[in-house]
Design an enzyme around this catalytic site. Structure first.
Site, mmCIF file in Angstrom:
data_model
loop_
_atom_site.group_PDB
_atom_site.id
_atom_site.type_symbol
_atom_site.label_atom_id
_atom_site.label_comp_id
_atom_site.label_asym_id
_atom_site.label_seq_id
_atom_site.Cartn_x
_atom_site.Cartn_y
_atom_site.Cartn_z
ATOM 1 N N MET A 33 0.851 -1.193 0.000
ATOM 2 C CA MET A 33 0.000 0.000 0.000
ATOM 3 C C MET A 33 0.884 1.240 0.000
ATOM 4 O O MET A 33 1.665 1.455 0.928
ATOM 5 C CB MET A 33 -0.935 -0.015 1.212
ATOM 6 N N LEU A 34 0.744 2.026 -1.055
ATOM 7 C CA LEU A 34 1.589 3.202 -1.246
ATOM 8 C C LEU A 34 1.417 4.185 -0.091
ATOM 9 O O LEU A 34 0.294 4.481 0.325
ATOM 10 C CB LEU A 34 1.237 3.877 -2.569
ATOM 11 N N GLN A 84 7.563 -5.334 -4.280
ATOM 12 C CA GLN A 84 6.663 -5.126 -5.408
ATOM 13 C C GLN A 84 7.257 -4.086 -6.344
ATOM 14 O O GLN A 84 7.539 -2.953 -5.941
ATOM 15 C CB GLN A 84 5.269 -4.678 -4.978
ATOM 16 N N CYS A 114 -2.638 -1.785 -10.142
ATOM 17 C CA CYS A 114 -2.929 -0.408 -9.739
ATOM 18 C C CYS A 114 -3.558 0.363 -10.895
ATOM 19 O O CYS A 114 -3.021 0.378 -12.006
ATOM 20 C CB CYS A 114 -1.653 0.291 -9.287
ATOM 21 N N HIS A 185 -6.827 -9.468 -7.362
ATOM 22 C CA HIS A 185 -7.784 -8.537 -6.763
ATOM 23 C C HIS A 185 -9.136 -8.805 -7.421
ATOM 24 O O HIS A 185 -9.273 -8.693 -8.642
ATOM 25 C CB HIS A 185 -7.343 -7.091 -7.002
ATOM 26 N N GLY A 226 -8.794 -8.036 -1.836
ATOM 27 C CA GLY A 226 -9.952 -7.178 -2.039
ATOM 28 C C GLY A 226 -11.072 -7.413 -1.050
ATOM 29 O O GLY A 226 -11.686 -8.473 -1.052
ATOM 30 N N GLY A 227 -11.308 -6.426 -0.185
ATOM 31 C CA GLY A 227 -12.466 -6.455 0.691
ATOM 32 C C GLY A 227 -12.396 -7.381 1.878
ATOM 33 O O GLY A 227 -13.401 -7.556 2.571
ATOM 34 N N GLY A 247 -5.587 -5.907 3.047
ATOM 35 C CA GLY A 247 -5.048 -4.581 2.842
ATOM 36 C C GLY A 247 -5.342 -3.622 3.977
ATOM 37 O O GLY A 247 -4.762 -3.707 5.057
ATOM 38 N N ARG A 248 -6.269 -2.709 3.747
ATOM 39 C CA ARG A 248 -6.500 -1.600 4.674
ATOM 40 C C ARG A 248 -6.856 -2.049 6.085
ATOM 41 O O ARG A 248 -6.475 -1.404 7.062
ATOM 42 C CB ARG A 248 -7.585 -0.679 4.118
#
Length: 350
Positions: A33-34, A84, A114, A185, A226-227, A247-248
């Site tokens: 994650m950037l 990555q 991305c 994803h 994803g999700g 991820g988040r």
């Protein structure tokens, strides 16, 4: 907070994602994650899970080859770790992959997912799904110069090219170039008409399509991204797939990582408390501060550690207001931690 309750059926499944036996690091990973998963973040996450595969932020080949900084730096404690890469020039990617392998990275991952305009303008990211032959050339170029795995993170489709047949053709061409691991994803990328933020929610996720990829290509390692917001969901996905990338949620609620080794990798480790995680982070902070690095660059990744706990808001506020001050040291962290009761750990009413 009480640990998540996992059913007996799910618990038994944790050791055998898609029947593959003992899980590998690909079983669970934290997404690149950037501006988030920098080396301070990865060190912090590693304190809670020794088995999870950690990814760097996406690093472009141009930055590595022409940049003045060290874009490959990391701590030895971060293993297993994947770099990555963003790029589309096979020779440049091969050069960077070779440098990364020499530095001890465990894996090279090519970003084909991305959707941002900036990435498209550089001819890498999700737009490369429309050029499978080029992606194959990139993979082969890297595979020819390194012995570590070369993997691809991709989408299920782009724009109007979103049929299952399109995804199959992409996977097969890249597979034939030597890639045997795909992190998919489960949402197609819109390269125009939607912002990357909007593309996080639109169109809907399509998990069954990723499951079908695994069914049709059983010899490939297929992980889903994803999700995913809980370890319970992760276990459900592992009934169909080899791995899950979170991820988040892993960033915003990092303490869930403290359960990963036991629930997903079959370990029997003592789970550190949130306060113990902070204490384990202190020597690293002192070391980095001595090098001239800023406290806020480390503490920003820790703001969610006490999520849903009594005192969580005070912890976040104190770090946010004080870690950025000139000369801020670890006393700021100790003072913030003192605002969170260590025993008992009571869920907050926020």
């Amino acid at each position: 907070m009480a640990q998540a309750q996992i059913s007996d059926t799910q618990d038994d499944a944790r050791l055998t994602p898609q029947g593959t036996g003992t899980p590998s690091a690909q079983c669970f990973s934290i997404a690149p994650m950037l501006d988030w998963t920098d080396r301070h973040c990865r060190y912090f996450h590693r304190l809670m899970t020794s088995q999870t595969l950690l990814y760097t932020e996406m690093v472009t080949t141009g930055a590595i080859i022409h940049g003045k900084g060290d874009y490959l730096g990391y701590s030895e404690q971060e293993h297993p770790i994947s770099l990555q890469l963003g790029g589309s020039n096979p020779a440049d990617l091969a050069r960077c992959a070779k440098l990364a392998a020499e530095r001890g990275y465990d894996e090279i991952n090519l970003n084909v997912g991305c959707p941002s305009d900036r990435v498209q303008n550089g001819r890498f990211g999700a737009c490369l799904m429309g050029e499978p032959a080029l992606v194959a050339d990139c993979v082969k170029a890297m595979r020819d110069v390194v012995d570590i795995p070369v993997t691809v993170k991709t989408r299920i489709g782009i724009d109007d090219q979103d049929s299952y047949e399109f995804l199959q053709a992409f996977i097969e061409q890249v597979r034939d170039a030597g890639c045997d691991t795909f992190i998919v994803h489960a949402r197609k990328a819109w390269l125009s008409g939607l912002s990357p933020r909007e593309n996080r929610e639109i169109p809907p996720l399509d998990y069954p399509r990723v499951y079908k990829v695994k069914q049709d290509y059983a010899n490939l390692t297929i992980a889903l991204n994803g999700g995913v917001t809980s370890l319970e969901q992760t276990l459900e996905h592992l009934q169909h797939l080899d791995g899950v990338m979170m991820g988040r949620e892993a960033y915003q609620n990092p303490y869930l990582l403290a359960q990963v080794d036991n629930l997903l990798f079959g370990q029997n480790n003592a789970v550190p408390s949130r306060h113990e995680v902070v204490r384990m982070m202190l020597p690293y902070m002192e070391q980095e501060l001595a090098k001239g690095n800023y406290l806020s660059h480390m503490t920003r990744h820790m703001l969610g550690l006490f999520q849903n706990m009594q005192g969580a808001r005070a912890w976040r506020r104190h770090l946010s207001e004080n870690a950025c001050k000139q000369g801020a040291g670890i006393q700021v962290v100790l003072d913030a931690m003192a605002k969170v009761p260590e025993f008992p750990q009571i869920e907050a009413v926020e």
